[in-house]
Write a protein that holds these residues in place. Sequence first.
Motif: not given
Length: 144
Positions: A9-12, A34, A37-38, A41, A58, A62, A90
């Motif tokens: 997961h990255y920013n979804h 993760d 991510s931001r 999230c 986590y 990135n 996504d």
Amino acid sequence: MKTLALIPHYNHPATVARVAEAVRAFGLDVLIVDDGSRADCKPVLEETARRQGVAVLYRAVNGGKGAAVKDGLAYAEQHGYTHVLQVDADAQHCLDDTAKLLQAAREHPEAVVCGWPQYGADAPKARLYGRKITDFWNMVHTWS
């Protein structure tokens, strides 16, 4: 066969919970990795873990999808899983095909089972060219 669904997961934040829920419906344990991510999230991932009983790792920084997948594979090995089903956060994968992929893995437990992407006319050129390169190298490997 003990299978873990791995979701890098990255920013979804808008889709990751729905993806996790879809693969949980097939009776699979789920791990979301993760990949730095931001901040917005993290509450979504925490709520998904709490409501759906999924695990979340986590990564502080990135490292790219490959790094997230490698961490997920290490987790799977450490927790006694024999197989991993990797799906993207996504929601672009056809998760209805999960049963077919799991059946193929049961029939050929020693094999790597891969889905075949079906792209629409709106697919980005980079994705199409990347797939062509991957297909080429798969053919080269088959010939050797």
